[in-house]
Design a protein around this motif. Structure first.
Motif, PDB file in Angstrom:
ATOM      1  N   ASP A 137      32.388 -20.589  48.942  1.00  0.00           N
ATOM      2  CA  ASP A 137      33.118 -19.345  48.713  1.00  0.00           C
ATOM      3  C   ASP A 137      33.045 -18.992  47.228  1.00  0.00           C
ATOM      4  OD1 ASP A 137      33.819 -19.244  51.354  1.00  0.00           O
ATOM      5  OD2 ASP A 137      35.859 -20.013  51.060  1.00  0.00           O
ATOM      6  N   GLY A 138      32.745 -17.735  46.933  1.00  0.00           N
ATOM      7  CA  GLY A 138      32.600 -17.329  45.543  1.00  0.00           C
ATOM      8  C   GLY A 138      31.302 -17.790  44.917  1.00  0.00           C
ATOM      9  N   GLY A 139      30.394 -18.326  45.744  1.00  0.00           N
ATOM     10  CA  GLY A 139      29.132 -18.842  45.228  1.00  0.00           C
ATOM     11  C   GLY A 139      28.154 -17.740  44.867  1.00  0.00           C
ATOM     12  N   HIS A 140      26.993 -18.170  44.395  1.00  0.00           N
ATOM     13  CA  HIS A 140      25.971 -17.243  43.890  1.00  0.00           C
ATOM     14  C   HIS A 140      24.633 -17.577  44.535  1.00  0.00           C
ATOM     15  CE1 HIS A 140      23.844 -15.345  40.127  1.00  0.00           C
ATOM     16  NE2 HIS A 140      23.771 -14.589  41.212  1.00  0.00           N
ATOM     17  N   LEU A 141      24.059 -16.611  45.233  1.00  0.00           N
ATOM     18  CA  LEU A 141      22.744 -16.760  45.839  1.00  0.00           C
ATOM     19  C   LEU A 141      21.749 -15.927  45.040  1.00  0.00           C
ATOM     20  CD1 LEU A 141      20.810 -17.668  48.116  1.00  0.00           C
ATOM     21  CD2 LEU A 141      21.591 -15.681  49.431  1.00  0.00           C
ATOM     22  N   ILE A 142      20.723 -16.581  44.513  1.00  0.00           N
ATOM     23  CA  ILE A 142      19.687 -15.910  43.733  1.00  0.00           C
ATOM     24  C   ILE A 142      18.410 -15.907  44.557  1.00  0.00           C
ATOM     25  CG2 ILE A 142      18.348 -15.945  41.592  1.00  0.00           C
ATOM     26  CD1 ILE A 142      20.718 -17.568  40.366  1.00  0.00           C
ATOM     27  N   ILE A 143      17.895 -14.714  44.834  1.00  0.00           N
ATOM     28  CA  ILE A 143      16.704 -14.584  45.669  1.00  0.00           C
ATOM     29  C   ILE A 143      15.533 -14.116  44.816  1.00  0.00           C
ATOM     30  CG2 ILE A 143      15.706 -13.492  47.712  1.00  0.00           C
ATOM     31  CD1 ILE A 143      18.557 -13.057  48.746  1.00  0.00           C
ATOM     32  N   LEU A 144      14.563 -14.985  44.627  1.00  0.00           N
ATOM     33  CA  LEU A 144      13.364 -14.673  43.855  1.00  0.00           C
ATOM     34  C   LEU A 144      12.316 -14.120  44.805  1.00  0.00           C
ATOM     35  CD1 LEU A 144      13.291 -17.983  41.754  1.00  0.00           C
ATOM     36  CD2 LEU A 144      14.314 -15.789  41.102  1.00  0.00           C
ATOM     37  N   ALA A 145      12.038 -12.823  44.688  1.00  0.00           N
ATOM     38  CA  ALA A 145      11.223 -12.135  45.695  1.00  0.00           C
ATOM     39  C   ALA A 145      10.116 -11.310  45.051  1.00  0.00           C
ATOM     40  CB  ALA A 145      12.125 -11.249  46.552  1.00  0.00           C
ATOM     41  N   PRO A 146       9.104 -11.957  44.485  1.00  0.00           N
ATOM     42  CA  PRO A 146       8.074 -11.213  43.740  1.00  0.00           C
ATOM     43  C   PRO A 146       7.263 -10.242  44.578  1.00  0.00           C
ATOM     44  CG  PRO A 146       7.419 -13.514  44.053  1.00  0.00           C
ATOM     45  CD  PRO A 146       8.863 -13.414  44.454  1.00  0.00           C
ATOM     46  N   GLY A 147       7.223 -10.426  45.917  1.00  0.00           N
ATOM     47  CA  GLY A 147       6.421  -9.549  46.755  1.00  0.00           C
ATOM     48  C   GLY A 147       7.199  -8.443  47.445  1.00  0.00           C
ATOM     49  N   VAL A 148       8.512  -8.438  47.312  1.00  0.00           N
ATOM     50  CA  VAL A 148       9.332  -7.453  48.023  1.00  0.00           C
ATOM     51  C   VAL A 148       9.199  -6.079  47.375  1.00  0.00           C
ATOM     52  CG1 VAL A 148      11.707  -6.752  48.527  1.00  0.00           C
ATOM     53  CG2 VAL A 148      10.955  -9.085  49.019  1.00  0.00           C
ATOM     54  N   CYS A 149       8.799  -5.096  48.202  1.00  0.00           N
ATOM     55  CA  CYS A 149       8.564  -3.743  47.706  1.00  0.00           C
ATOM     56  C   CYS A 149       9.301  -2.677  48.519  1.00  0.00           C
ATOM     57  CB  CYS A 149       7.068  -3.433  47.700  1.00  0.00           C
ATOM     58  SG  CYS A 149       6.277  -3.571  49.331  1.00  0.00           S
ATOM     59  N   LYS A 150      10.024  -3.095  49.560  1.00  0.00           N
ATOM     60  CA  LYS A 150      10.720  -2.136  50.416  1.00  0.00           C
ATOM     61  C   LYS A 150      11.863  -2.850  51.123  1.00  0.00           C
ATOM     62  CE  LYS A 150       7.164  -2.966  53.939  1.00  0.00           C
ATOM     63  NZ  LYS A 150       6.098  -2.364  54.762  1.00  0.00           N
TER      64      LYS A 150
ATOM     65  N   CYS B 283      16.015 -10.358  43.290  1.00  0.00           N
ATOM     66  CA  CYS B 283      15.032 -10.208  42.221  1.00  0.00           C
ATOM     67  C   CYS B 283      13.680  -9.816  42.807  1.00  0.00           C
ATOM     68  CB  CYS B 283      14.911 -11.518  41.438  1.00  0.00           C
ATOM     69  SG  CYS B 283      16.482 -12.250  40.950  1.00  0.00           S
ATOM     70  N   PRO B 284      13.515  -8.550  43.181  1.00  0.00           N
ATOM     71  CA  PRO B 284      12.265  -8.117  43.802  1.00  0.00           C
ATOM     72  C   PRO B 284      11.211  -7.765  42.757  1.00  0.00           C
ATOM     73  CG  PRO B 284      13.785  -6.293  43.749  1.00  0.00           C
ATOM     74  CD  PRO B 284      14.494  -7.454  43.106  1.00  0.00           C
TER      75      PRO B 284
ATOM     76  N   ASP C 140      10.503 -11.712  36.951  1.00  0.00           N
ATOM     77  CA  ASP C 140       9.625 -12.336  35.958  1.00  0.00           C
ATOM     78  C   ASP C 140      10.431 -13.123  34.930  1.00  0.00           C
ATOM     79  OD1 ASP C 140       7.298 -11.313  37.111  1.00  0.00           O
ATOM     80  OD2 ASP C 140       7.476  -9.422  36.011  1.00  0.00           O
ATOM     81  N   GLU C 141      11.519 -12.545  34.485  1.00  0.00           N
ATOM     82  CA  GLU C 141      12.353 -13.207  33.485  1.00  0.00           C
ATOM     83  C   GLU C 141      12.994 -14.469  34.042  1.00  0.00           C
ATOM     84  OE1 GLU C 141      16.488 -12.334  31.035  1.00  0.00           O
ATOM     85  OE2 GLU C 141      15.194 -10.643  31.598  1.00  0.00           O
ATOM     86  N   LEU C 142      13.509 -14.385  35.250  1.00  0.00           N
ATOM     87  CA  LEU C 142      14.197 -15.536  35.824  1.00  0.00           C
ATOM     88  C   LEU C 142      13.241 -16.671  36.175  1.00  0.00           C
ATOM     89  CD1 LEU C 142      16.904 -13.833  38.071  1.00  0.00           C
ATOM     90  CD2 LEU C 142      17.277 -15.251  36.060  1.00  0.00           C
ATOM     91  N   THR C 143      12.066 -16.342  36.699  1.00  0.00           N
ATOM     92  CA  THR C 143      11.122 -17.407  37.041  1.00  0.00           C
ATOM     93  C   THR C 143      10.515 -18.039  35.790  1.00  0.00           C
ATOM     94  OG1 THR C 143       9.394 -15.731  37.355  1.00  0.00           O
ATOM     95  CG2 THR C 143      10.546 -16.513  39.320  1.00  0.00           C
ATOM     96  N   LYS C 144      10.423 -17.271  34.729  1.00  0.00           N
ATOM     97  CA  LYS C 144       9.846 -17.798  33.493  1.00  0.00           C
ATOM     98  C   LYS C 144      10.858 -18.621  32.696  1.00  0.00           C
ATOM     99  CE  LYS C 144       7.612 -16.367  29.164  1.00  0.00           C
ATOM    100  NZ  LYS C 144       7.126 -15.205  28.358  1.00  0.00           N
ATOM    101  N   ASN C 145      12.094 -18.138  32.622  1.00  0.00           N
ATOM    102  CA  ASN C 145      13.075 -18.748  31.723  1.00  0.00           C
ATOM    103  C   ASN C 145      14.128 -19.616  32.405  1.00  0.00           C
ATOM    104  OD1 ASN C 145      11.869 -17.372  29.535  1.00  0.00           O
ATOM    105  ND2 ASN C 145      13.085 -15.542  29.975  1.00  0.00           N
ATOM    106  N   GLU C 146      14.336 -19.418  33.711  1.00  0.00           N
ATOM    107  CA  GLU C 146      15.446 -20.121  34.365  1.00  0.00           C
ATOM    108  C   GLU C 146      14.999 -20.984  35.544  1.00  0.00           C
ATOM    109  OE1 GLU C 146      18.994 -19.434  33.928  1.00  0.00           O
ATOM    110  OE2 GLU C 146      18.903 -17.794  32.480  1.00  0.00           O
ATOM    111  N   TYR C 147      14.216 -20.397  36.441  1.00  0.00           N
ATOM    112  CA  TYR C 147      13.897 -21.077  37.686  1.00  0.00           C
ATOM    113  C   TYR C 147      12.385 -21.021  37.939  1.00  0.00           C
ATOM    114  CZ  TYR C 147      18.895 -20.186  38.195  1.00  0.00           C
ATOM    115  OH  TYR C 147      20.254 -20.110  37.988  1.00  0.00           O
ATOM    116  N   ASP C 148      11.696 -21.997  37.405  1.00  0.00           N
ATOM    117  CA  ASP C 148      10.247 -22.090  37.573  1.00  0.00           C
ATOM    118  C   ASP C 148       9.959 -22.714  38.933  1.00  0.00           C
ATOM    119  OD1 ASP C 148       7.542 -22.537  37.529  1.00  0.00           O
ATOM    120  OD2 ASP C 148       7.510 -23.541  35.574  1.00  0.00           O
ATOM    121  N   VAL C 149       9.527 -21.901  39.866  1.00  0.00           N
ATOM    122  CA  VAL C 149       9.358 -22.388  41.239  1.00  0.00           C
ATOM    123  C   VAL C 149       8.253 -23.436  41.350  1.00  0.00           C
ATOM    124  CG1 VAL C 149      10.260 -20.255  42.213  1.00  0.00           C
ATOM    125  CG2 VAL C 149       7.807 -20.479  41.835  1.00  0.00           C
ATOM    126  N   ASP C 150       7.395 -23.511  40.380  1.00  0.00           N
ATOM    127  CA  ASP C 150       6.316 -24.506  40.415  1.00  0.00           C
ATOM    128  C   ASP C 150       6.802 -25.899  40.024  1.00  0.00           C
ATOM    129  OD1 ASP C 150       4.333 -22.699  41.210  1.00  0.00           O
ATOM    130  OD2 ASP C 150       3.982 -22.051  39.152  1.00  0.00           O
TER     131      ASP C 150
END
Length: 286
Positions: free
Chosen positions: A143-156, A222-223, A242-252
């Protein structure tokens, strides 16, 4: 309330309909072909991640031996075929569910305050598909949590123009608001033939409800190809992928499961592919 449960009211209705209308000798011979897929333990990316994990602890579902993998042309990233079930009665379904429960249901020992979900750009181009990140994790996140969705391909938002328009118009506002919009729409228009109404697009209604947090946690979407105004217009917070994957959450470099933020030390739970599982904690599943 139905997610993760093989026996539920809707399943019972389908079973009765099948037995009553499809199983008599004069009826069609209906056969079911069901597949169960899961993470490919032998994939290089997973092997690399596990080697980096070291002593980090993760909640994991039990696994069983896999069958033949998809052909290279069909194979999604890091996915393998785990089971193939063919039959003409409920036994086929039950066996597939039993295996899927072993492989794809992840029961966590504690609620993550932050969850980070990655949507592979080769698979996820819309929130219609990408919101698996929400409804597959809602039984786990605090409850009160935070879901961050990294979605580089989402366009619609929708997979077609009509559904896309409805999502943009009403947004992911929760069950009560969506149903209220349906009532208001009926009172104002009264046109049962309006193809662009919620009442004539019940799949959109279900999607708007499933994709809402019901106010229990917040979502930062984050589309790669939607603007800040577009994302906020449907009720989500916006993040720069781009900012989040580079500076915070590197999925690799993240491992599937529990991770710690390098700078803040914050603990978060990472999911590489939400299509491969359902995440929950006991208090929300019992």
């Amino acid at each position: 309330r139905l997610m993760g449960r093989s026996q539920n009211p809707l399943r019972h209705i389908l079973n009765v309909a099948s037995q009553k209308f499809l199983n008599s000798p004069q009826d069609i011979h209906l056969w079911y072909i069901l597949t169960v897929v899961g993470a490919d333990e032998q994939s290089k990316s997973k092997s690399d991640s596990e080697s980096k994990q070291g002593a980090a602890q993760n909640d994991k579902a039990s696994t069983s031996s896999s069958l033949a993998p998809f052909s290279p042309a069909q194979q999604p990233p890091d996915v393998a075929l785990k089971g193939l079930f063919i039959g003409n009665d409920i036994t086929c379904y039950n066996m597939a569910c039993d295996l899927s429960l072993q492989l794809n249901f992840i029961l966590l020992s504690k609620e993550p305050k932050t969850m980070v979900v990655y949507l592979d750009p080769s698979e996820f181009h819309s929130t219609w598909l990408g919101n698996k990140a929400i409804y597959r994790t809602r039984m786990a996140i605090a409850d009160g949590g935070h879901l961050i969705i990294l979605a580089p391909g989402v366009c619609k938002f929708g997979e077609d123009e009509r559904i896309d328009d409805l999502i943009r118009k009403y947004g992911y506002c929760g069950t009560k608001e969506v149903l209220k919009h349906m009532e208001q729409e009926d009172a104002q228009n009264g046109d049962a033939d309006d193809k662009n109404s919620l009442q004539n697009n019940l799949s959109a209604v279900a999607h708007l409800i499933h994709g809402s947090t019901e106010g229990r946690f917040r979502v930062t979407y984050c589309p790669g190809h939607l603007t800040k105004d577009e994302v906020e217009g449907v009720g989500f917070r916006y993040g720069d992928v781009d900012e989040l994957t580079k500076n915070e959450y590197d999925v690799d470099t993240l491992v599937s499961g529990w991770n710690k933020h390098d700078e803040t030390g914050e603990e978060f739970y990472f999911i590489k592919n939400p299509a491969l599982g359902l995440w929950a904690v006991p208090s929300r599943f019992d």
